[in-house]
Enzyme design. Structure first.
Site, PDB file in Angstrom:
ATOM      1  N   HIS A   1       0.858  -1.130  -0.074  1.00 48.90           N
ATOM      2  CA  HIS A   1       0.106   0.022  -0.431  1.00 48.90           C
ATOM      3  C   HIS A   1       1.010   1.500  -0.242  1.00 48.90           C
ATOM      4  CE1 HIS A   1      -3.543  -3.170   0.816  1.00 48.90           C
ATOM      5  NE2 HIS A   1      -2.413  -3.103   1.879  1.00 48.90           N
TER       6      HIS A   1
ATOM      7  N   SER B   1       1.910  -0.457  -5.459  1.00 43.02           N
ATOM      8  CA  SER B   1       0.571  -0.788  -4.493  1.00 43.02           C
ATOM      9  C   SER B   1       0.304  -2.512  -4.540  1.00 43.02           C
ATOM     10  CB  SER B   1       0.030   0.164  -4.446  1.00 43.02           C
ATOM     11  OG  SER B   1      -1.067   0.272  -3.137  1.00 43.02           O
TER      12      SER B   1
ATOM     13  N   SER C   1      -5.702   1.666  -2.487  1.00 45.69           N
ATOM     14  CA  SER C   1      -5.404   1.630  -1.629  1.00 45.69           C
ATOM     15  C   SER C   1      -3.650   2.596  -1.482  1.00 45.69           C
ATOM     16  CB  SER C   1      -4.254   0.615  -0.644  1.00 45.69           C
ATOM     17  OG  SER C   1      -3.656   0.587  -1.083  1.00 45.69           O
TER      18      SER C   1
ATOM     19  N   ASP D   1       3.204  -7.220   0.095  1.00 44.15           N
ATOM     20  CA  ASP D   1       1.995  -7.630   1.378  1.00 44.15           C
ATOM     21  C   ASP D   1       1.261  -8.172   0.703  1.00 44.15           C
ATOM     22  OD1 ASP D   1      -0.070  -6.924   2.150  1.00 44.15           O
ATOM     23  OD2 ASP D   1      -0.128  -4.235   3.089  1.00 44.15           O
TER      24      ASP D   1
ATOM     25  N   GLU E   1       4.909  -9.239   4.685  1.00 39.64           N
ATOM     26  CA  GLU E   1       4.180  -8.521   5.951  1.00 39.64           C
ATOM     27  C   GLU E   1       2.798  -9.107   6.450  1.00 39.64           C
ATOM     28  OE1 GLU E   1       4.938  -5.605   6.258  1.00 39.64           O
ATOM     29  OE2 GLU E   1       2.830  -4.487   7.399  1.00 39.64           O
TER      30      GLU E   1
ATOM     31  N   ASN F   1       4.306 -10.678   9.912  1.00 40.84           N
ATOM     32  CA  ASN F   1       3.264 -10.776   9.774  1.00 40.84           C
ATOM     33  C   ASN F   1       3.649 -11.744  11.168  1.00 40.84           C
ATOM     34  OD1 ASN F   1       0.611 -10.588  10.032  1.00 40.84           O
ATOM     35  ND2 ASN F   1       0.424 -12.746  10.370  1.00 40.84           N
TER      36      ASN F   1
ATOM     37  N   LYS G   1       4.509  -7.290  14.878  1.00 43.11           N
ATOM     38  CA  LYS G   1       3.830  -7.160  13.932  1.00 43.11           C
ATOM     39  C   LYS G   1       2.063  -7.289  14.268  1.00 43.11           C
ATOM     40  CE  LYS G   1       1.742  -7.052   9.549  1.00 43.11           C
ATOM     41  NZ  LYS G   1       0.286  -6.925   9.637  1.00 43.11           N
TER      42      LYS G   1
ATOM     43  N   ASP H   1      -0.634  -4.828  14.798  1.00 45.41           N
ATOM     44  CA  ASP H   1      -0.769  -3.388  13.045  1.00 45.41           C
ATOM     45  C   ASP H   1      -2.183  -4.417  13.246  1.00 45.41           C
ATOM     46  OD1 ASP H   1      -1.677  -4.058  10.530  1.00 45.41           O
ATOM     47  OD2 ASP H   1       0.040  -3.690   9.962  1.00 45.41           O
ATOM     48  N   ASN H   2      -2.647  -5.911  12.742  1.00 44.78           N
ATOM     49  CA  ASN H   2      -3.559  -6.209  12.506  1.00 44.78           C
ATOM     50  C   ASN H   2      -4.538  -5.871  13.606  1.00 44.78           C
ATOM     51  OD1 ASN H   2      -1.462  -7.670  11.582  1.00 44.78           O
ATOM     52  ND2 ASN H   2      -2.139  -9.614  11.211  1.00 44.78           N
TER      53      ASN H   2
ATOM     54  N   CYS I   1      -6.411  -1.971  13.344  1.00 46.96           N
ATOM     55  CA  CYS I   1      -7.520  -2.279  12.719  1.00 46.96           C
ATOM     56  C   CYS I   1      -8.372  -1.443  13.743  1.00 46.96           C
ATOM     57  CB  CYS I   1      -7.797  -3.612  12.067  1.00 46.96           C
ATOM     58  SG  CYS I   1      -6.815  -4.748  10.980  1.00 46.96           S
TER      59      CYS I   1
ATOM     60  N   HIS J   1      -7.395  -8.961   3.300  1.00 49.73           N
ATOM     61  CA  HIS J   1      -6.416  -8.761   2.236  1.00 49.73           C
ATOM     62  C   HIS J   1      -7.322  -8.713   1.489  1.00 49.73           C
ATOM     63  CE1 HIS J   1      -2.680  -7.441   1.151  1.00 49.73           C
ATOM     64  NE2 HIS J   1      -3.074  -8.446  -0.589  1.00 49.73           N
TER      65      HIS J   1
ATOM     66  N   HIS K   1      -4.262   2.183   8.793  1.00 51.75           N
ATOM     67  CA  HIS K   1      -3.289   2.300  10.334  1.00 51.75           C
ATOM     68  C   HIS K   1      -2.344   3.363  10.278  1.00 51.75           C
ATOM     69  CE1 HIS K   1      -4.841  -1.448   9.705  1.00 51.75           C
ATOM     70  NE2 HIS K   1      -3.563  -1.960  10.540  1.00 51.75           N
TER      71      HIS K   1
ATOM     72  N   SER L   1       5.328  -2.025  12.651  1.00 53.10           N
ATOM     73  CA  SER L   1       5.453  -3.494  11.557  1.00 53.10           C
ATOM     74  C   SER L   1       6.952  -3.009  10.601  1.00 53.10           C
ATOM     75  CB  SER L   1       3.932  -3.419  10.431  1.00 53.10           C
ATOM     76  OG  SER L   1       3.211  -3.264  10.999  1.00 53.10           O
TER      77      SER L   1
ATOM     78  N   GLN M   1       9.996  -5.069   8.822  1.00 48.55           N
ATOM     79  CA  GLN M   1      10.521  -4.767   7.469  1.00 48.55           C
ATOM     80  C   GLN M   1      12.001  -4.792   7.264  1.00 48.55           C
ATOM     81  OE1 GLN M   1       9.286  -6.232   4.786  1.00 48.55           O
ATOM     82  NE2 GLN M   1       6.978  -6.703   5.018  1.00 48.55           N
TER      83      GLN M   1
HETATM   84  P1  NAI Z   1      -6.466 -14.981  11.744  1.00 44.68           P
HETATM   85  O1  NAI Z   1      -5.975 -15.899  10.550  1.00 44.68           O
HETATM   86  O2  NAI Z   1      -5.559 -14.689  12.990  1.00 44.68           O
HETATM   87  O3  NAI Z   1      -8.249 -14.859  11.468  1.00 44.68           O
HETATM   88  C1  NAI Z   1      -9.028 -15.114  10.997  1.00 44.68           C
HETATM   89  C2  NAI Z   1      -9.909 -15.158  11.691  1.00 44.68           C
HETATM   90  O4  NAI Z   1     -10.597 -16.202  11.042  1.00 44.68           O
HETATM   91  C3  NAI Z   1      -9.497 -17.046  12.873  1.00 44.68           C
HETATM   92  O5  NAI Z   1      -9.867 -16.813  13.816  1.00 44.68           O
HETATM   93  C4  NAI Z   1     -10.434 -17.669  11.505  1.00 44.68           C
HETATM   94  O6  NAI Z   1     -10.271 -18.999  12.386  1.00 44.68           O
HETATM   95  C5  NAI Z   1     -11.222 -17.500  11.310  1.00 44.68           C
HETATM   96  N1  NAI Z   1     -11.910 -17.586  10.070  1.00 44.68           N
HETATM   97  C6  NAI Z   1     -11.775 -18.310   8.721  1.00 44.68           C
HETATM   98  N2  NAI Z   1     -13.453 -18.686   8.343  1.00 44.68           N
HETATM   99  C7  NAI Z   1     -13.689 -18.565   9.022  1.00 44.68           C
HETATM  100  C8  NAI Z   1     -15.052 -17.926   8.500  1.00 44.68           C
HETATM  101  N3  NAI Z   1     -15.566 -19.257   7.488  1.00 44.68           N
HETATM  102  N4  NAI Z   1     -15.727 -17.879   8.970  1.00 44.68           N
HETATM  103  C9  NAI Z   1     -16.239 -17.301   9.948  1.00 44.68           C
HETATM  104  N5  NAI Z   1     -14.730 -16.893  10.699  1.00 44.68           N
HETATM  105  C10 NAI Z   1     -13.438 -17.570  10.277  1.00 44.68           C
HETATM  106  O7  NAI Z   1      -5.590 -13.929  10.754  1.00 44.68           O
HETATM  107  P2  NAI Z   1      -5.785 -12.238  11.172  1.00 44.68           P
HETATM  108  O8  NAI Z   1      -4.107 -11.821  11.092  1.00 44.68           O
HETATM  109  O9  NAI Z   1      -6.863 -11.910  11.545  1.00 44.68           O
HETATM  110  O10 NAI Z   1      -6.075 -11.397   9.349  1.00 44.68           O
HETATM  111  C11 NAI Z   1      -6.688 -11.941   8.659  1.00 44.68           C
HETATM  112  C12 NAI Z   1      -7.270 -10.678   6.904  1.00 44.68           C
HETATM  113  O11 NAI Z   1      -6.965  -9.658   7.252  1.00 44.68           O
HETATM  114  C13 NAI Z   1      -5.941 -11.623   6.554  1.00 44.68           C
HETATM  115  O12 NAI Z   1      -6.508 -11.413   5.274  1.00 44.68           O
HETATM  116  C14 NAI Z   1      -4.986 -10.527   6.535  1.00 44.68           C
HETATM  117  O13 NAI Z   1      -4.312 -10.740   5.305  1.00 44.68           O
HETATM  118  C15 NAI Z   1      -5.803  -9.007   6.284  1.00 44.68           C
HETATM  119  N6  NAI Z   1      -5.444  -7.566   7.326  1.00 44.68           N
HETATM  120  C16 NAI Z   1      -5.931  -6.743   6.923  1.00 44.68           C
HETATM  121  C17 NAI Z   1      -5.392  -5.505   7.099  1.00 44.68           C
HETATM  122  C18 NAI Z   1      -5.744  -4.127   6.701  1.00 44.68           C
HETATM  123  O14 NAI Z   1      -4.939  -3.266   7.122  1.00 44.68           O
HETATM  124  N7  NAI Z   1      -6.447  -5.058   6.358  1.00 44.68           N
HETATM  125  C19 NAI Z   1      -4.254  -5.101   8.861  1.00 44.68           C
HETATM  126  C20 NAI Z   1      -3.556  -7.142   8.997  1.00 44.68           C
HETATM  127  C21 NAI Z   1      -4.337  -8.173   8.559  1.00 44.68           C
END
Ligand code: NAI
Length: 478
Positions: free
Chosen positions: A55, A78, A83, A133, A199, A224, A229, A233-234, A238, A344, A397, A405, A409
């Protein structure tokens, strides 16, 4: 879009605004500034060609300029079509800290072309390290190398139209066009690569899958899963940027509303906490009993999506999984229910199915906010076309959390570059050592006015840790 001295950005005239915001962000990013002080004088990254696919925001600009001050030559795109902050891109282009290929509102064809440009340094050279990322830059290189072999054998390449998703169609279209021009580009690139630092959760999942099949051709560092991180960050990133995105997009009053958070991992935990803080009644969906139980302990109601479809006001996906909210679900929601994703990729919400719902009417309220009206007259409000709404509808963020984070990196890039010939890293996925994780945290305490207690030797011996750390074993859950 404009070409400006080898960059492809929206408008170079936004550079001064970008610079002012970068200067403010620098004060909020003590980890990155400390890296500049520690590693700048030795030019530790001199000779490195870094491609970043992450991003293109103000915070990323501070990362880019840190890597540049450490001696690296950079090209940046990006990792999401919505983003980019155009003033950040312009400021970086104007300063010459990196060549930038990004603007807010790219289409998918442009997205993959810009990724390609970021991977192509002058004189037909590829990068020597990647900052990725989500894994799209890594994927372009790996798929490029596979297609080169096909081209070598058959002298032709498959038709991109046969691929299922628009993403794949556009990625393969770029490969089909460019491989005949330089049929060894990607394999040369792989040979030169010291590795990739990834990331996000989704990109890390991809890397582990590739490594499991024995197909990872260079080392990877999983940024990550540094504690500083994913547990910052997560979660806290968020917690900040989810409400920011919802407010900027809709200005809706969250207090009193019923909000469904799909997924209660790191991102889901931060999102749920933010919604509770706003006064919402929060429901969680989960597949994992441990995460579901954690949600219960927070006083949240764990439900199946179907149980709350008709009554909830806001639905947010955070799962990193696909097909979470389908068009059939949205057809049952109440009028003007808000639907958004902060995971993501855009496959958590069935945006395509919604667009193709019989007799659906789509009205763009403003960029990245659309209302879809079903034939019976009720509608849903869709944020950022189902792409991560905190970066699509707001600015992602804040700087302080991104400093954590991005310090990881920077340390990962230094590890990969300085060990490119030492054999320390094989073609596997690694995490940074805990000493570095603790160092990242330490670098951020001072500006918050925290006073860290120092262990006595006697105490350290009693709990079996060195006085200077690390203080926890690898299995500690934090
Ligand atoms: P995580 O693995 O810690 O959490 C995901 C959760 O979703 C898990 O607890 C899992 O059991 C649950 N899950 C999976 N399938 C499901 C379903 N069908 N129904 C309900 N729950 C379900 O992963 P994290 O770190 O929370 O990341 C989640 C996503 O967010 C990833 O794609 C990551 O890359 C992205 N992300 C986005 C950010 C942003 O700024 N938008 C920042 C950091 C991560």
């Amino acid at each position: 879009m404009s070409l400006w001295e080898g960059n492809r950005i929206k408008d170079i005239n936004e550079a001064d605004f970008g610079r002012k915001e970068i200067e403010i962000a620098e004060v909020e990013m003590p980890g990155l500034m400390a890296c500049r002080e520690e590693f700048g004088p030795s030019q530790i990254l001199k000779g490195a060609r870094i491609t970043g696919s992450l991003h293109m925001t103000i915070q990323t600009a501070v990362l880019i300029e840190t890597l540049h001050k450490l001696g690296a030559d950079l090209r940046w795109c990006s990792c999401n079509i919505f983003s980019t902050q155009d003033h950040a891109a312009a400021a970086i282009a104007k300063a010459g800290s990196a060549k930038v290929f990004a603007w807010k509102g790219e289409n998918l064809q442009e997205y993959w072309e810009l990724t390609f440009e970021a991977l192509n340094f002058p004189n037909n050279q590829g990068p020597t390290i990647l900052v990725d990322d989500g894994g799209d830059a890594t994927m372009m290189i790996l798929e490029g190398a596979k297609w080169e072999k096909i081209y070598e054998e058959r002298k032709e390449l498959p038709d991109p139209a046969r691929y299922e998703t628009e993403d794949e169609k556009n990625l393969y279209a770029v490969l089909k066009r460019t491989i005949p021009e330089d049929p060894t580009r990607w394999r040369r690139c792989i040979k030169d690569l010291a590795g990739v630092s990834e990331e996000t959760t989704t990109g890390v999942h991809r890397l582990y899958q590739i490594a499991k099949k024995g197909e990872l051709p260079f080392p990877a560092i999983n940024v990550n899963d540094s504690v500083t991180k994913s547990k910052f960050d997560n979660v806290y990133g968020c917690r900040h940027s989810l409400p920011d995105g919802i407010f900027r997009a809709t200005d809706v009053m969250i207090a009193g509303k019923k909000v469904v958070i799909c997924g209660f991992g790191d991102v889901g935990k931060g999102c749920a906490e933010a919604m509770v803080g706003c006064g919402a009644r929060v429901y969680v969906t989960e597949i994992d009993p441990i995460c579901a139980l954690q949600a219960c302990m927070k006083g949240l109601q764990v439900v199946r999506l179907e149980s709350v479809l008709k009554e909830a006001d806001i639905f947010i996906t955070t799962t990193g999984n696909k097909n979470i909210i389908m068009a059939e679900h949205m057809a049952q929601m109440k009028n003007n229910a808000i639907v958004g994703n902060i995971g993501h990729f855009d496959n958590e919400i069935d945006y395509h199915g919604l667009c193709n719902w019989p007799e659906i009417k789509k009205v763009e309220i403003k960029p990245q906010v659309e209302r879809f009206q079903f034939p019976d007259g009720h509608g849903v409000i869709m944020l950022a076309q189902g792409r991560l709404l905190n970066l699509g509808c707001a600015t992602g963020h804040p700087s302080f959390v991104m400093s954590n984070s991005f310090t990881n990196q920077t340390l990962a890039q230094i590890e990969l570059w300085t060990n490119r010939n030492t054999g320390k890293y094989k073609n596997e996925v690694y995490k940074l050592p805990k000493e570095l994780d603790e160092k990242v945290a330490r670098l951020h305490l001072k500006s918050l006015g925290a006073e860290l207690t120092v262990l006595s030797k006697e105490q350290a011996d009693y709990i079996h840790v060195p006085v200077e750390g690390p203080y926890k074993n690898e299995d500690y859950k934090y």
